[in-house]
Design a protein around this motif. Structure first.
Motif, mmCIF file in Angstrom:
data_model
loop_
_atom_site.group_PDB
_atom_site.id
_atom_site.type_symbol
_atom_site.label_atom_id
_atom_site.label_comp_id
_atom_site.label_asym_id
_atom_site.label_seq_id
_atom_site.Cartn_x
_atom_site.Cartn_y
_atom_site.Cartn_z
ATOM 1 N N GLY A 72 0.797 -1.219 0.000
ATOM 2 C CA GLY A 72 0.000 0.000 0.000
ATOM 3 C C GLY A 72 0.826 1.263 0.000
ATOM 4 O O GLY A 72 0.326 2.322 0.371
ATOM 5 N N TYR A 73 2.092 1.135 -0.398
ATOM 6 C CA TYR A 73 2.967 2.313 -0.471
ATOM 7 C C TYR A 73 3.306 2.610 -1.939
ATOM 8 O O TYR A 73 3.618 1.693 -2.699
ATOM 9 C CB TYR A 73 4.270 2.077 0.294
ATOM 10 C CG TYR A 73 4.177 2.373 1.769
ATOM 11 C CD1 TYR A 73 4.910 3.393 2.335
ATOM 12 C CD2 TYR A 73 3.339 1.627 2.587
ATOM 13 C CE1 TYR A 73 4.823 3.662 3.702
ATOM 14 C CE2 TYR A 73 3.242 1.878 3.945
ATOM 15 C CZ TYR A 73 3.989 2.916 4.499
ATOM 16 O OH TYR A 73 3.901 3.191 5.841
ATOM 17 N N ALA A 74 3.230 3.860 -2.305
ATOM 18 C CA ALA A 74 3.683 4.291 -3.630
ATOM 19 C C ALA A 74 5.153 4.686 -3.525
ATOM 20 O O ALA A 74 5.620 5.095 -2.455
ATOM 21 C CB ALA A 74 2.874 5.485 -4.113
ATOM 22 N N ASP A 75 5.879 4.557 -4.619
ATOM 23 C CA ASP A 75 7.311 4.851 -4.544
ATOM 24 C C ASP A 75 7.772 5.586 -5.808
ATOM 25 O O ASP A 75 7.112 5.556 -6.845
ATOM 26 C CB ASP A 75 8.124 3.572 -4.395
ATOM 27 C CG ASP A 75 7.992 2.682 -5.615
ATOM 28 O OD1 ASP A 75 6.905 2.121 -5.826
ATOM 29 O OD2 ASP A 75 8.962 2.602 -6.404
ATOM 30 N N THR A 76 8.894 6.214 -5.689
ATOM 31 C CA THR A 76 9.543 6.858 -6.831
ATOM 32 C C THR A 76 11.034 6.941 -6.552
ATOM 33 O O THR A 76 11.466 6.900 -5.395
ATOM 34 C CB THR A 76 8.956 8.262 -7.090
ATOM 35 O OG1 THR A 76 9.476 8.761 -8.327
ATOM 36 C CG2 THR A 76 9.330 9.245 -6.005
ATOM 37 N N VAL A 77 11.797 7.052 -7.640
ATOM 38 C CA VAL A 77 13.255 7.117 -7.535
ATOM 39 C C VAL A 77 13.688 8.572 -7.448
ATOM 40 O O VAL A 77 13.312 9.387 -8.288
ATOM 41 C CB VAL A 77 13.922 6.431 -8.742
ATOM 42 C CG1 VAL A 77 15.442 6.580 -8.673
ATOM 43 C CG2 VAL A 77 13.523 4.962 -8.802
ATOM 44 N N VAL A 78 14.501 8.884 -6.432
ATOM 45 C CA VAL A 78 15.065 10.229 -6.295
ATOM 46 C C VAL A 78 16.334 10.333 -7.129
ATOM 47 O O VAL A 78 16.497 11.271 -7.921
ATOM 48 C CB VAL A 78 15.374 10.555 -4.811
ATOM 49 C CG1 VAL A 78 15.966 11.962 -4.689
ATOM 50 C CG2 VAL A 78 14.113 10.431 -3.973
ATOM 51 N N LYS B 182 3.567 2.439 -16.237
ATOM 52 C CA LYS B 182 3.736 3.260 -17.436
ATOM 53 C C LYS B 182 5.180 3.723 -17.567
ATOM 54 O O LYS B 182 5.769 3.692 -18.650
ATOM 55 C CB LYS B 182 2.800 4.464 -17.374
ATOM 56 C CG LYS B 182 2.826 5.329 -18.628
ATOM 57 C CD LYS B 182 1.840 6.475 -18.521
ATOM 58 C CE LYS B 182 1.908 7.325 -19.777
ATOM 59 N NZ LYS B 182 0.970 8.490 -19.689
ATOM 60 N N LYS B 183 5.780 4.135 -16.447
ATOM 61 C CA LYS B 183 7.166 4.592 -16.463
ATOM 62 C C LYS B 183 8.107 3.452 -16.846
ATOM 63 O O LYS B 183 9.029 3.618 -17.638
ATOM 64 C CB LYS B 183 7.542 5.144 -15.080
ATOM 65 C CG LYS B 183 8.898 5.824 -15.029
ATOM 66 C CD LYS B 183 9.278 6.216 -13.613
ATOM 67 C CE LYS B 183 8.386 7.289 -13.070
ATOM 68 N NZ LYS B 183 8.848 7.754 -11.716
ATOM 69 N N ILE B 184 7.858 2.247 -16.284
ATOM 70 C CA ILE B 184 8.689 1.088 -16.608
ATOM 71 C C ILE B 184 8.558 0.720 -18.082
ATOM 72 O O ILE B 184 9.556 0.409 -18.761
ATOM 73 C CB ILE B 184 8.296 -0.106 -15.711
ATOM 74 C CG1 ILE B 184 8.726 0.166 -14.257
ATOM 75 C CG2 ILE B 184 8.917 -1.409 -16.211
ATOM 76 C CD1 ILE B 184 8.238 -0.852 -13.263
ATOM 77 N N ASP B 185 7.321 0.776 -18.597
ATOM 78 C CA ASP B 185 7.076 0.458 -20.001
ATOM 79 C C ASP B 185 7.819 1.424 -20.932
ATOM 80 O O ASP B 185 8.392 1.012 -21.944
ATOM 81 C CB ASP B 185 5.571 0.495 -20.269
ATOM 82 C CG ASP B 185 5.234 -0.057 -21.644
ATOM 83 O OD1 ASP B 185 5.719 -1.154 -21.985
ATOM 84 O OD2 ASP B 185 4.502 0.626 -22.386
ATOM 85 N N GLU B 186 7.818 2.716 -20.575
ATOM 86 C CA GLU B 186 8.522 3.718 -21.381
ATOM 87 C C GLU B 186 10.021 3.439 -21.397
ATOM 88 O O GLU B 186 10.678 3.569 -22.439
ATOM 89 C CB GLU B 186 8.245 5.116 -20.830
ATOM 90 C CG GLU B 186 6.835 5.611 -21.122
ATOM 91 C CD GLU B 186 6.554 6.944 -20.455
ATOM 92 O OE1 GLU B 186 7.425 7.410 -19.680
ATOM 93 O OE2 GLU B 186 5.473 7.504 -20.695
ATOM 94 N N LYS C 201 20.048 0.609 -15.875
ATOM 95 C CA LYS C 201 20.187 0.824 -14.432
ATOM 96 C C LYS C 201 18.930 1.496 -13.885
ATOM 97 O O LYS C 201 18.422 1.134 -12.827
ATOM 98 C CB LYS C 201 21.420 1.678 -14.164
ATOM 99 C CG LYS C 201 21.789 1.783 -12.685
ATOM 100 C CD LYS C 201 23.043 2.616 -12.481
ATOM 101 C CE LYS C 201 24.255 1.894 -13.009
ATOM 102 N NZ LYS C 201 25.515 2.641 -12.694
ATOM 103 N N ARG C 202 18.396 2.462 -14.630
ATOM 104 C CA ARG C 202 17.187 3.163 -14.215
ATOM 105 C C ARG C 202 16.003 2.205 -14.162
ATOM 106 O O ARG C 202 15.182 2.238 -13.238
ATOM 107 C CB ARG C 202 16.907 4.288 -15.208
ATOM 108 C CG ARG C 202 15.719 5.160 -14.862
ATOM 109 C CD ARG C 202 16.072 6.160 -13.818
ATOM 110 N NE ARG C 202 14.935 6.980 -13.452
ATOM 111 C CZ ARG C 202 14.978 7.969 -12.591
ATOM 112 N NH1 ARG C 202 16.120 8.262 -12.011
ATOM 113 N NH2 ARG C 202 13.899 8.667 -12.292
ATOM 114 N N LEU C 203 15.922 1.302 -15.182
ATOM 115 C CA LEU C 203 14.844 0.318 -15.220
ATOM 116 C C LEU C 203 14.924 -0.611 -14.016
ATOM 117 O O LEU C 203 13.911 -0.916 -13.369
ATOM 118 C CB LEU C 203 14.918 -0.476 -16.526
ATOM 119 C CG LEU C 203 13.897 -1.616 -16.677
ATOM 120 C CD1 LEU C 203 12.477 -1.064 -16.687
ATOM 121 C CD2 LEU C 203 14.157 -2.391 -17.968
ATOM 122 N N LEU C 204 16.132 -1.045 -13.696
ATOM 123 C CA LEU C 204 16.320 -1.945 -12.549
ATOM 124 C C LEU C 204 15.872 -1.268 -11.253
ATOM 125 O O LEU C 204 15.218 -1.888 -10.406
ATOM 126 C CB LEU C 204 17.791 -2.362 -12.457
ATOM 127 C CG LEU C 204 18.151 -3.304 -11.281
ATOM 128 C CD1 LEU C 204 17.393 -4.621 -11.420
ATOM 129 C CD2 LEU C 204 19.649 -3.549 -11.246
#
Length: 819
Positions: free
Chosen positions: A735-741, A765-769, A807-810
């Motif tokens: 139940g937590y949303a996340d993002t990469v800093v 969507k971000k991973i697909d892009e 690396k970003r995808l991982l």
């Protein structure tokens, strides 16, 4: 117009006359038939006309036709035939005194020395040869010559000793020289009447479109009529060269123009300058200190009949003495020239006269030359060049070392402000505010005709449907200064001024809040020791120091918009949005007693320096707020912020390490806020710190985040913040949303179920892009011949990009495992 200024103007005219720079001559001038005066070349605006065009001219009910070349024939004396000429100003044919042809043009060789007959006056008009003016390939190859109403014809008239016949009155009507048939007819109505008369006589030969430039007066919009008039002139050839070199001589530059783009205008004007006509036929102005001597035995008794009968003096007594010397023993009568001087002549003396010139005053000795002139670029030549020329000639030096030229203010659409458009913005109305009805009332009280009034009212309804809000002087001042980045013109949008008024309110509220944290009896320290301060206090002082440095450099280089951007950014985004927020926990309990004291001291230093930084741009609100600040220990403040020292940098406040750490804190907070979107309820969050193989970056990031958990929790409005490393990732609940800093940092924020699905969709969507980008890059790198055809540098860059994307995808996929 006071006595001191009048004395200086008279002194300047007399000195320049005695030095041979002022003289009187009979020449063609730019005549304004509405104002009934001569105007200078730079007061003439030009309209480019491509073809037949109807334009509104002051004093005429119907539009007047321009851009048409009309042809008509002159009958030759002795029944030798006719010669056809063409003109765009057929009304001037009433003053024709010759017809010019090229000496090598065989078509007219048999007419050399012959005469044509004027169709209305019967005047004999000689056929002359002039290779300078006439182009045999243009038009008919024959040119009508009107020496009294055309600059080129004027020169032809002097070369061939022709008669100069002026056919217009000062208000632009045909005079007696033009013949009884057209007497007292306005010049452009005479244009139509003459065309009809030529048609009746069978002499009209048709018309065609003709590209031309039409000169109009910049003040009255009247079409300029070249007229031959006796006027006073200043010989500008030498003084213009001195003024030119003062700006353009790189080895000995004495005047700097800012912005530099206007140096080209300065160079163009002064290199092509003509002698300056300084006499005007107006009622208001400094009367020319010249007297005409009418001798008792003169055949012609009219004023100015003999050009050598003028005497120039400071007063009538000196003029009489001069006349007695020149005409010893003769009886005479003195009459002062009724003309006045061009306003730019007296204005050009301003740097001198304001300091007491021509008297050798203490002010003149101390302050001439001055330092900076600030004015609009539209009067760079009207005023500034004249000040430099007259200052160097009469004052012995340039009047100022720097010229700062501000942009011209237009409306929000970039249009020149015009009463007829209804887009004129009165600064007082912006400061005090005005209703739409009030704007309409101002227009109705003007002198617009009904059609123009209707257009102007519609323009006001469109641009100011609710009138203009009260903005205050500070908001208007700040907006105009911030607009100076547009060095040529300011497209003034009132909503931007309104925005700065709202910012003034925010500034007021911020200082009021800060004062509440200081308390009524607070006494600030005389100085600060940065090393003893909390992290956030060290940071705000360091960025304040950088702001002080940037503003000081911007002001020194006259980049005023950069200064406003810097001071606005510091107040808005660093002091209000970050510092005031981040120190709030220090005032909420008893756990931060020492931090609270440090925060109070730092807050006071920020307010004191920040208000002094802002004062040149917002003088009124900063004065009011600064007066409310308590005075520091053992230090007496000045009576007004206006005379207080401007802030200067303090070396010990600089702290690059703290700024870098705060950059990471702010990036983390920004990521958490983006996950929270518009919701402001307090929720728990996690920060995941990753270790990058072979580096200490991850460990350093973890240390920074752990040491600044309080700042992150406060700024991101969190209920709790837990810092974890990769082995602890399973500790994050669902139940937590996340993002990469960044590569070393990810953040997780608890969301409600309704938002969790949205966050997951955004994540996928971000991973697909990222996958699509990797696929496209790999495809391009695997085409046949890639290794042989693609340069090594490009291949290396593609490999770096591919590695970075993977690396970003991982990171994104790993961060998503906790959901």
């Amino acid at each position: 117009m006071d006595d001191k200024r009048s004395k200086a103007v008279t002194e300047a005219f007399v000195r320049l006359y005695k030095q041979g720079l002022v003289y009187r001559d009979l020449r063609l001038v730019n005549w304004d038939c509405v104002l009934r005066t001569a105007i200078s070349d730079i007061e003439v605006d030009y309209i480019d006309i491509k073809e037949r065009t109807l334009l509104k001219v002051p004093g005429y009910d119907k539009p007047v036709e321009f851009g048409v070349l009309k042809k008509f024939a002159y009958t030759l004396e002795g029944n030798l035939g006719e010669i056809v000429v063409a003109t765009t100003r057929i009304e001037t044919m009433l003053g024709d005194t010759a017809i010019a042809v090229h000496p090598a043009d065989d078509r007219y060789s048999q007419f050399h020395g012959k005469y044509a007959v004027h169709p209305f006056s019967g005047r004999k008009i000689p056929i002359i040869c002039d290779a300078i003016l006439v182009d045999p390939k243009f038009g008919t190859g024959a040119v009508k010559i009107t020496p009294a109403h055309d600059p080129n014809d004027f020169e032809v008239g002097k070369r061939h000793n022709l008669e100069f016949i002026n056919v217009f009155t000062d208000d632009g009507k045909v005079n007696s020289n033009g013949g009884s048939e057209f007497l007292n007819m306005p010049r452009f109505k005479a244009r139509e009447a003459i065309t009809e008369a030529l048609q009746k006589k069978g002499l009209y030969r048709g018309s065609e479109n003709n590209e031309m430039r039409l000169g109009v007066c910049s003040r009255s919009n009247d079409v300029i009529e070249p007229m031959i008039k006796p006027q006073w002139y200043v010989n500008c050839s030498d003084i213009a060269k001195e003024a030119l070199h003062a700006v353009t001589d790189e080895e000995n530059k004495r005047v700097e123009i800012i912005p530099k783009q206007y140096v080209a205008d300065w160079k163009r004007w002064l290199e092509n300058i003509r002698d300056w006509c300084i006499s005007r036929q107006l009622w208001w102005g400094h009367q020319i200190p010249a007297w005409y001597v009418t001798l008792e035995d003169d055949i012609l008794q009219e004023l100015g009949a003999y050009n050598d009968h003028w005497v120039v003096a400071k007063n009538e007594e000196e003029a009489r003495d001069e006349a007695n010397k020149r005409y010893d023993g003769k009886k005479f009568h003195l009459s002062r020239d009724p003309d006045v001087l061009d306003t730019w002549f007296s204005s050009g003396l301003f740097p001198l006269t304001v300091l007491g010139w021509p008297d050798d005053t203490e002010d003149l000795k101390a302050f001439y030359p001055t330092s900076v002139l600030e004015t609009g670029h539209d009067i760079l030549f009207f005023w500034v060049a004249r000040m430099v020329m007259l200052g160097m000639k009469l004052g012995g030096d340039v009047p100022f070392s720097k010229i700062y030229l501000h942009p011209m203010i237009r409306d929000a659409h970039g249009r020149k402000m015009s009463k007829s458009l209804g887009n004129v913005i009165d600064p007082i109305e912006v400061i005090n505010g005005i209703s739409l009805e009030g704007l309409h009332k101002r227009l109705e009280g003007g002198n617009l005709d009904p059609k123009e009034l209707a257009v102007a009212i519609e323009g006001q309804k469109k641009d100011f449907p609710n009138g203009i809000d009260e903005c205050g002087a500070d908001a208007l001042r700040f907006a105009l200064v911030s607009y100076t980045a547009q060095s040529d013109k300011i497209n003034l949008d009132i909503q931007r001024v309104v925005g700065y008024r709202q910012w003034c309110n925010k500034l007021w509220n911020a200082v009021r809040f800060a004062m509440s944290k200081l308390g009524d009896d607070y006494t600030p320290p005389a100085n600060l020791t940065p090393d003893a301060l909390p992290f956030s206090c060290q940071w705000i002082l360091s960025v304040l120091n950088k702001t002080i440095s940037k503003i000081s450099k911007s002001l020194e280089s006259y980049e005023f918009s950069q200064a406003t951007t810097a001071v606005y950014s510091w107040w808005q985004y660093q002091l209000c949005d970050v510092f005031i927020e981040v120190i709030k926990p220090y005032f909420s309990g008893n756990d931060f007693a020492s931090e609270r004291q440090f925060a109070q001291a730092t807050l006071w230093f920020c307010l004191d320096n920040g208000l002094r930084l802002l004062h040149p741009f917002m003088p009124f609100v900063t004065e009011e707020l600064w007066q409310r600040l308590p005075s520091p220990k053992e230090c007496k403040r000045t009576e007004s912020i206006m005379i207080a020292d401007y802030p200067s940098t303090i070396e010990s406040w600089n702290n690059e390490r703290v700024e870098k750490e705060m950059d990471l804190v702010e990036s983390t907070v920004k990521s958490l806020r983006s996950l929270a979107k518009e919701r402001r309820d307090r929720r728990p969050a996690f920060v995941l710190c990753r270790t990058q193989e072979g580096t200490k970056v991850g460990t350093q990031v973890e240390e920074i985040i752990r040491s600044h958990q309080l700042e992150i929790t406060t700024l991101a409005n969190l209920s709790s913040l837990t810092v974890i490393t990769e082995p602890e990732i399973e500790a994050i609940p669902s139940g937590y949303a996340d993002t990469v800093v960044n590569e070393s940092l990810s953040v997780y924020l608890e969301l409600q179920a309704i938002n969790s699905a949205e966050a997951e969709l955004a994540k996928m969507k971000k991973i697909d892009e990222l996958k699509k980008k990797i696929e496209r890059l790999e495809k391009s790198m695997n085409v046949p011949g890639y290794e042989e055809k693609v340069p090594q540098q490009t291949r290396s860059k593609n490999e770096e990009n591919l590695e970075s994307l993977k690396k970003r995808l991982l990171l994104e996929e790993t961060a998503g495992l906790s959901l």
